[in-house]
Write a protein that holds these residues in place. Structure first.
Motif, short mmCIF file in Angstrom:
data_model
loop_
_atom_site.label_atom_id
_atom_site.label_comp_id
_atom_site.label_asym_id
_atom_site.label_seq_id
_atom_site.Cartn_x
_atom_site.Cartn_y
_atom_site.Cartn_z
N ARG A 186 0.86 -1.18 0.00
CA ARG A 186 0.00 0.00 0.00
C ARG A 186 0.90 1.23 0.00
O ARG A 186 1.84 1.31 0.80
N ASP A 241 0.38 5.78 3.70
CA ASP A 241 -0.84 6.35 4.32
C ASP A 241 -0.37 7.21 5.48
O ASP A 241 -0.48 6.85 6.64
N ARG A 277 -4.43 13.54 4.28
CA ARG A 277 -3.67 12.31 4.56
C ARG A 277 -3.65 11.40 3.35
O ARG A 277 -4.32 11.65 2.35
N MET A 309 -7.91 0.79 -1.86
CA MET A 309 -8.55 0.51 -0.59
C MET A 309 -9.91 1.16 -0.63
O MET A 309 -10.03 2.30 -1.09
N GLU A 332 -12.20 2.67 1.75
CA GLU A 332 -12.31 3.12 3.14
C GLU A 332 -13.24 4.31 3.25
O GLU A 332 -13.67 4.68 4.33
N ASP A 371 -11.05 2.31 8.83
CA ASP A 371 -11.46 3.65 8.43
C ASP A 371 -12.91 3.66 7.95
O ASP A 371 -13.67 4.57 8.28
N ARG A 383 -12.12 6.50 15.21
CA ARG A 383 -11.63 5.18 15.60
C ARG A 383 -10.63 5.24 16.74
O ARG A 383 -10.34 4.23 17.37
MG MG Z 1 -7.12 2.94 6.69
#
Ligand code: MG
Ligand code: PEP
Length: 760
Positions: free
Chosen positions: A513, A516, A542, A613, A615, A639, A649
């Motif tokens: 990935r 992030d 982000r 992803m 999310e 997420d 979260r």
């Molecule tokens: Mg995430």
């Protein structure tokens, strides 16, 4: 005479007594005389620990017959209270204090004022020094300081003269003797036992009286300079890598570090004849006393900061700068810290670091992400009133850590330790049973092969592939390398990591990935104005949003990944894709780098598989546009669920409120699976939820066939998969999801238990 001069005079007299050839009892008798006289107090007494009780060892002014006769338990009377709480008392009217107890044999009824200080040895109260006076008046600050200094001198005497039995001393201070339970928040599940070690060990003061006052003054000046430098450095590095200190704490640190009053008081203490270490400690004791009197929770927090800073100053002055990691762990250890940076955690010897207890910490704190990857259980937000963990745990205490149950027992009683041992053994047996499943393929009872992959982020994690038999790495969090590095990892370093990872994984696929970073995973060298102004970092600047604006960063990562995978397959996915064009833009960066490498006649990957992803809920509504563009989708439920429920979260107050097993989430996710049917796009889950058995069962029941989970969960999930009949669970889920009032957790648990499928 100035206060410092009279204090110095007392210290000089004490010094003479200590240097004399008198035996220990004789020295104590002299000390009570000197202090009683200097503080114009009719009474001065010393109580020391013997056989678990505080015994009157020396007195001036009380009935001499009471010496070695009067004894009291810790916590009993004013003296016992001082020892119990390790705190100073200064009372104009002793009888008015709720803990006052009258002892007829001492003849103390005529006295009104009372002041007492604990005699502390190795962080434990091993005695009490007190004075009493016929007039009802509070003692002056300088007088209390003289008592505190004397208590330090006495503690040195105790250390040298074996006046109290060390083993026995353990039995004195209730908070530090019997078993204590610490509770907190589960950050990384697991059981562990070991010896407590503070990340920043406390300094033992071995010399109280200065030989050369000027030299001590210079030492403290230099220490202040160094400490200020460190604090400024921390502030400049924001919250990265040094202690996890957040901004507010750093502000307070700065305020204290530059506080003239603090340094002046330490200098005055040195003027009175103390060493730099003793001066810092005595000023700290005094501040502690003051803060206790004020009893304000906000101030208690600040006190915590000041304690941290005073400890830092002490460590600098004593030249004990190393952390427990730098000093080396000698046995199985439970590490204790207020907070840590991920890099600091990685400095510990992984074979000996068994668990971590943090006074702060949250589920998504960097250090916790790294600890999870290391397989080290973490108990967070563990606190114990005003004194913090230091008030209940000492270096070297035995600890049973049950991070799963969000608690730890310090100095456990034998039956508790035995019961824990049995539980631990059972959990190890289970682990061993799971290990046996390593080479067993996860086919369901009905014969469908489920992909059980694992999440990773560090080079060492890849060894878990072979140990667990996972089908590959479904999520390699490349930002870990960025989090543990003090500067932006250059292309060569990235290339090396990715190549090592692919080599170690062999034939098994690894899904990288792209970084992030941002939000709670901020790194200072990538901080931007925009990110700093984020009020809600999880929804802020982000992941892919940041990467697409920092083109150089994205290009360097793309090139490193493409070069690392030369001659093999590369799987790459983008985090936090919210709109289709973001996916296109990210893919284009890779395609351009690919073209560049080809033009340079460099070897390139045989195939590049792109994925996203899922999310951000919005992406679910445009899957028809997205699916033709990619080969796989990974649902990041950590997420996704925070955005679906609008529930942070990282906020522990919300942690229990919304269930992953809610009809809303399950219906949403089922739609995602259904949307991919008939496309060539594979869909899987890579959030924490897939690693929990009940949740995994539900995911199988709504059509997921690929899970990427924490390595420790691979065994348990394989075992689960082998017991499930997909048609059965699918039918059950369809039924339950048609009725929004159903409690899915209860239904699933019952369903599983009817079939003897373990789900906890
Ligand atoms: Mg995430
Ligand atoms: C997720 O959000 O579910 C995920 C796997 O990514 P991370 O936890 O790294 O944000």
């Amino acid at each position: 005479m100035t206060a410092a001069a009279s204090a110095r005079q007392i210290l000089t007299r004490l010094h003479e007594v200590m240097a004399s050839r008198l035996h220990a009892q004789g020295k104590l008798d002299q000390v009570v005389e000197i202090i009683g006289e200097s503080l114009s107090s009719e009474v001065c007494s010393i109580y020391l620990l013997r056989e678990g009780m505080l015994e009157l060892f020396a007195t001036r002014g009380l009935n001499p017959e009471a010496v070695h006769v009067t004894r009291m338990a810790v916590g009993e009377g004013l003296t016992g209270t001082i020892a119990d709480n390790v705190e100073t008392l200064n009372l104009a009217e002793a009888k008015a204090h709720p803990d006052f107890q009258y002892r007829p044999e001492t003849g103390e009824e005529k006295f009104h004022s009372f002041a007492g200080v604990p005699i502390v040895y190795r962080e434990r109260a091993v005695g009490v020094l007190c004075v009493q006076h016929v007039d009802p008046r509070r003692y002056e600050d300088v007088e209390i300081e003289a008592l505190q200094t004397t208590a330090m001198v006495l503690s040195e005497l105790i250390a040298n003269a074996d006046l109290v039995d060390e083993e026995e001393a353990l039995g004195l201070d209730a908070a530090h003797s019997g078993p204590q339970t610490i509770t907190g928040l589960t950050l990384v599940k697991g059981l562990a036992t070991g010896i407590a070690a503070y990340h920043q060990p406390r300094v033992q003061i071995t010399q109280v009286m200065a030989e050369d006052i000027e030299a001590e003054r210079q030492r403290v000046y230099r220490a202040f300079d160094k400490m200020r430098e460190q604090i400024d450095g921390l502030a400049n590095q924001a919250e990265f890598g040094v202690g996890g200190e957040h901004e507010e704490v750093l502000e307070t640190y700065k305020m204290f570090a530059y506080d003239e009053g603090w340094s002046r008081r330490i200098n005055e203490a040195i003027d009175s004849g103390l060493t730099a270490e003793a001066a810092i400690e005595r000023v700290q004791q005094h501040t502690r006393m003051r803060m206790r009197e004020i009893d304000d929770p906000l101030l208690a927090d600040r006190m915590h900061d000041l304690e941290d800073l005073a400890n830092r100053l002490l460590r600098i002055v004593a030249g004990q700068i190393g952390t427990a990691a730098q000093q080396g762990l000698r046995q199985d250890t439970i590490l204790i810290a207020r907070n840590l940076g991920p890099a600091e955690l990685l400095e510990y010897d992984r074979r000996r670091l068994k668990g971590v207890i943090l006074e702060e910490g949250s589920l998504t704190a960097h250090v916790v992400i790294v600890a999870r990857a290391m397989g080290v259980p973490v108990l967070g937000r563990a606190n114990h009133g005003k004194g913090g963990l230091r008030s209940v745990v000492r270096d070297g205490d035995e600890i049973l850590l049950d991070a799963t149950a969000a608690s730890a027992v310090v100095r456990p009683a034998a039956p508790v330790a035995e019961a824990f041992g049995r539980r631990f053994a059972r959990s190890k047996e289970k682990q061993a049973a799971y290990a046996k499943l390593r080479d067993v393929e996860p086919f369901t009872r009905c014969g469908t092969r489920i992909q059980v992959m694992m999440n990773a982020g560090l080079r060492d994690d890849i060894s878990a592939l072979a140990l667990t038999g996972a089908d590959g790495v479904g999520l390699f969090r490349t930002e870990f390398q960025f989090l543990v590095s003090a500067t932006l990892p250059q292309r060569e370093r990235q290339l090396k990591l990715y190549r090592d990872v692919l080599d170690a994984a062999g034939d098994k696929p690894v899904v990288f990935r792209t970084v992030d970073i941002g939000g709670d995973k901020a790194v200072p060298y990538l901080a931007s104005e925009i990110a700093r102004n984020d009020e809600n970092p999880a929804m802020g600047w982000r992941a892919l949003r940041l990467a697409l604006t920092r083109e150089g960063l994205m290009k360097a990562q793309a090139r490193s990944l493409l070069e690392a995978a030369a001659g093999r397959s590369l799987h790459v996915m983008f985090p936090m894709v919210s709109e289709v064009w973001e996916f296109d833009a990210a893919k284009q960066v890779f395609e351009e780098q690919l073209a560049f490498l080809r033009a340079k006649k460099k070897m390139v990957p045989e195939q590049v598989h792109y994925g996203a992803m899922l999310e951000v809920p919005a992406l679910a509504e445009v899957l028809d546009l997205l699916l033709p563009r990619l080969s796989f989708i990974s649902v990041g439920t950590n997420d996704l669920t925070q955005f679906l429920f609008a529930a942070d979260r990282a906020n522990p107050a919300l942690a229990q409120r919304y269930d992953w097993l809610s009809v809303a989430i399950m219906r949403f996710m089922r739609r995602l699976v259904q949307a991919t049917v008939g496309s060539n796009v594979e869909i899987g889950v890579c959030g924490e939820m897939g690693g929990r058995r009940l949740e995994a069962l539900a995911l199988l029941g709504i059509g997921f066939r690929r899970l990427s989970i924490t390595p420790a969960a691979v065994g348990p999930i394989k075992e689960l998969v082998r017991k499930v009949d997909l048609a059965e669970i699918e039918a059950a889920m369809t039924g339950w999801l048609s009725d929004p009032s159903v409690n899915l957790r209860d239904e699933l648990s019952q369903w599983a238990s009817d079939r003897e499928i373990e789900t906890d």
